[in-house]
Write an enzyme that holds these catalytic residues in place. Structure first.
Site, PDB file in Angstrom:
ATOM      1  N   LYS A 109      -2.002 -16.443  -5.252  1.00  0.00           N
ATOM      2  CA  LYS A 109      -2.863 -16.205  -7.083  1.00  0.00           C
ATOM      3  C   LYS A 109      -1.578 -15.816  -7.712  1.00  0.00           C
ATOM      4  O   LYS A 109      -0.211 -15.334  -7.061  1.00  0.00           O
ATOM      5  CB  LYS A 109      -3.482 -14.171  -6.617  1.00  0.00           C
TER       6      LYS A 109
ATOM      7  N   THR B 112      -5.937  -0.520   6.307  1.00  0.00           N
ATOM      8  CA  THR B 112      -7.053  -1.021   6.753  1.00  0.00           C
ATOM      9  C   THR B 112      -7.974  -0.878   8.051  1.00  0.00           C
ATOM     10  O   THR B 112      -7.032  -1.563   8.550  1.00  0.00           O
ATOM     11  CB  THR B 112      -7.626  -2.585   6.007  1.00  0.00           C
TER      12      THR B 112
ATOM     13  N   PHE C 297     -14.915 -12.306 -10.752  1.00  0.00           N
ATOM     14  CA  PHE C 297     -14.518 -12.652  -8.922  1.00  0.00           C
ATOM     15  C   PHE C 297     -15.873 -13.766  -8.772  1.00  0.00           C
ATOM     16  O   PHE C 297     -16.577 -13.580  -7.890  1.00  0.00           O
ATOM     17  CB  PHE C 297     -14.934 -11.994  -7.428  1.00  0.00           C
TER      18      PHE C 297
ATOM     19  N   GLY D  49      -6.980 -16.032  -0.668  1.00  0.00           N
ATOM     20  CA  GLY D  49      -5.885 -16.011  -0.242  1.00  0.00           C
ATOM     21  C   GLY D  49      -5.919 -14.478  -0.153  1.00  0.00           C
ATOM     22  O   GLY D  49      -6.292 -13.861  -0.367  1.00  0.00           O
TER      23      GLY D  49
ATOM     24  N   VAL E 276       0.963  -1.006  -0.189  1.00  0.00           N
ATOM     25  CA  VAL E 276       0.384  -0.135   0.421  1.00  0.00           C
ATOM     26  C   VAL E 276       0.981   1.011  -0.245  1.00  0.00           C
ATOM     27  O   VAL E 276       0.774   2.311  -0.722  1.00  0.00           O
ATOM     28  CB  VAL E 276      -0.780  -0.025   1.104  1.00  0.00           C
TER      29      VAL E 276
ATOM     30  N   LYS F  95      16.354  -1.887   2.677  1.00  0.00           N
ATOM     31  CA  LYS F  95      15.399  -1.043   2.244  1.00  0.00           C
ATOM     32  C   LYS F  95      14.923   0.411   1.176  1.00  0.00           C
ATOM     33  O   LYS F  95      15.125   0.015   0.367  1.00  0.00           O
ATOM     34  CB  LYS F  95      14.042  -1.717   2.778  1.00  0.00           C
TER      35      LYS F  95
ATOM     36  N   GLY G 198     -12.966 -21.868  -7.676  1.00  0.00           N
ATOM     37  CA  GLY G 198     -11.441 -22.423  -6.668  1.00  0.00           C
ATOM     38  C   GLY G 198     -11.550 -23.218  -5.684  1.00  0.00           C
ATOM     39  O   GLY G 198     -12.575 -23.825  -5.172  1.00  0.00           O
TER      40      GLY G 198
ATOM     41  N   CYS H 149      -6.239 -10.014   2.004  1.00  0.00           N
ATOM     42  CA  CYS H 149      -6.720  -9.057   2.148  1.00  0.00           C
ATOM     43  C   CYS H 149      -8.079  -9.420   3.718  1.00  0.00           C
ATOM     44  O   CYS H 149      -8.520  -9.293   3.714  1.00  0.00           O
ATOM     45  CB  CYS H 149      -6.872  -7.548   1.393  1.00  0.00           C
TER      46      CYS H 149
END
Ligand code: UDX
Length: 452
Positions: A320, A121, A249, A257, A11, A35, A253, A260
């Protein structure tokens, strides 16, 4: 205006990079020095298509910088975006420690009036608490306000999702904050939904939980399709032409996962429970998903009785395609169960192997290609629909596997194709194709006949 972004995960980093792309001056703060050095060179610490280019271009143009020196960064910021993680606690509630750590650093250092924009979130009402905390602790008469600005990007398409978002939601309690955020986002040219902070927080949960519900709904229908001889792919297609349903959507499957859906369904369910209300649809969404994860494993167990000593090829590890992220990936608990059963596992993923090795460093073997994975295998499981896997011709399974028995958790192949091959093919929401089994039975019959 000076924009600072706290956190360089999916994010935070994508937010910072995209805001600099539309011309803002952005400084991204992280605690990890290595990083920060990497990002300065245009190397993204996360795998996200298009992100490296954005980092490099905007850093070279002097609009995007990275630092561990949060004191200096927050000191004179006009806007501070918070994009740090809110992981799930044991009980399903959201852990807000990272968010409040950043808030502490902000109040200790701001010298200018500023707007804190929460992208992470957070449970409904959290932004009110954050503002209370900041206002109480801030020194030197600095005016500090909080806005909610939930993020809807999906991993693997994060840059495009942000630069061409379908909507921008801003939750504000003052006109001043709304005007400032509209100004920030002017360059995106996207619809802005302005509302109060609590509604903005709820929009995020309701959106994610609705999508998760849609997937769990399709998974249940798929399971029932198998019982009544319907085909979920055709059912989904037939549904998708109705604009009230839409065509996204609807893919059945082995469950959703990622960072979120699992977390946000549990967090909203927990939050409602905490207020004495049961969100029944969300509860069912979570239960269906949990059950769906092991659907193919159960089928394999039913077929073989024991999986001990069988050579199992695992194709796809990430939650995914298009990401190296393994959070809540169905592959992880399935591999655990397969190992507990005594199976020997060879696994392949185009980008997820390094991360998977951190979880299973030595219990399984890793392969560089799908072909190497399938060689002499007794069973193949498909957990992620990567192109490298989907495009694999079924003849490869037929030729390379010891027994070509496929459990496809992502419906990568058309039933028609599988019927033309000497394979056994189990998928989701479609009748199993048992050509190999039939072939074996015929062979047995012939042996018996010849023996007689
Ligand atoms: C999701 C939301 O899409 C995004 O808007 C939000 O900001 C964060 O959560 P992400 O987790 O990156 O994004 O991935 P997404 O593409 O939504 O997929 C989530 C999971 O659902 C994956 O495991 C995917 O395999 C599964 N899924 C998705 C299905 O099982 N069927 C589908 O039809 C779609």
């Amino acid at each position: 205006m000076k924009i600072v972004v706290a956190g360089t995960g999916y994010v935070g980093l994508v937010t910072g990079a995209c805001l600099s792309e539309i011309g803002h001056n952005v400084t991204c703060v992280d605690i990890d020095k290595n990083k920060v050095e990497m990002m300065k060179q245009g190397i993204s610490p996360i795998y996200e298509p298009g992100l490296d280019e954005l980092l490099k271009r905007n850093h070279d143009a002097g609009r995007l910088d990275f630092t561990i020196d949060y004191r200096n960064a927050y000191k004179d910021a006009d806007l501070i975006f918070i994009g740090v993680g809110t992981p799930e606690r044991e009980d399903g509630s959201a852990n807000l420690d990272y968010v409040f750590n950043v808030c502490k650093q902000i109040v200790d250092n701001v010298k200018n009036d500023c707007l804190v924009v929460v992208k992470s979130t957070v449970p409904i009402g959290t932004n009110d608490k954050i503002e209370e905390y900041l206002k109480e602790k801030v020194k030197n008469n600095v005016n500090i306000e909080v806005a909610s600005n939930p993020e809807f990007l999906a991993q693997g398409t994060a840059v495009v999702d942000t630069l061409y978002a379908k909507r921008i939601v801003i939750g504000v309690e003052s006109k001043k904050a709304e005007v400032l955020l509209r100004e920030v986002y002017k360059g995106y040219n996207q619809p802005i939904v302005a509302t109060n902070r609590r509604s903005a927080e709820m929009i995020k949960y309701a959106s994610n939980d609705f999508l998760a519900l849609k997937i769990s709904f399709m998974n249940e229908i798929a399971n029932f399709c198998e019982m009544v001889g319907a085909d979920i792919e055709d059912v989904a297609k037939g549904m998708s032409f109705d604009p009230r349903i839409g065509d996204k959507f609807l893919n059945a499957g082995i469950g959703y996962g990622g960072s979120c859906f699992p977390k946000d369904t549990k967090a909203l369910h927990w939050l409602a429970n905490d207020r004495g209300y049961e969100l029944k649809t969300i509860k069912a969404t979570i239960e269906v998903n949990e059950n769906q994860k092991y659907k193919l494993f159960r089928q394999a167990k039913n077929r073989f009785g024991s999986l001990k000593g069988l050579k199992v090829a695992v194709l796809g590890l990430t939650f995914k395609p298009g990401t190296d992220d393994l959070r809540e990936a169905p592959s992880i608990p399935n591999v655990r169960r397969l190992l507990d059963e005594g199976a020997q596992i060879v696994a392949y993923d185009p980008v997820g192997i390094d991360n998977f090795k951190r979880i299973y460093p030595s219990e399984i073997t890793y392969a560089n290609t799908p072909e190497e994975t399938l060689k002499d295998a007794d069973i193949a499981f498909i957990f992620t629909e990567w192109n490298e896997i989907k495009s694999l011709n079924l003849s490869v399974y037929e030729e390379l596997m010891y027994t070509p028995i496929i459990f496809d958790g992502r419906n990568c192949y058309k039933i028609k194709e599988t019927k033309e091959r000497n394979v056994d093919y189990y998928s989701i929401g479609r009748k199993a194709v048992l050509n190999f089994e039939k072939h074996l039975e015929k062979e047995k019959e012939m042996e018996v006949a010849i023996g007689q």
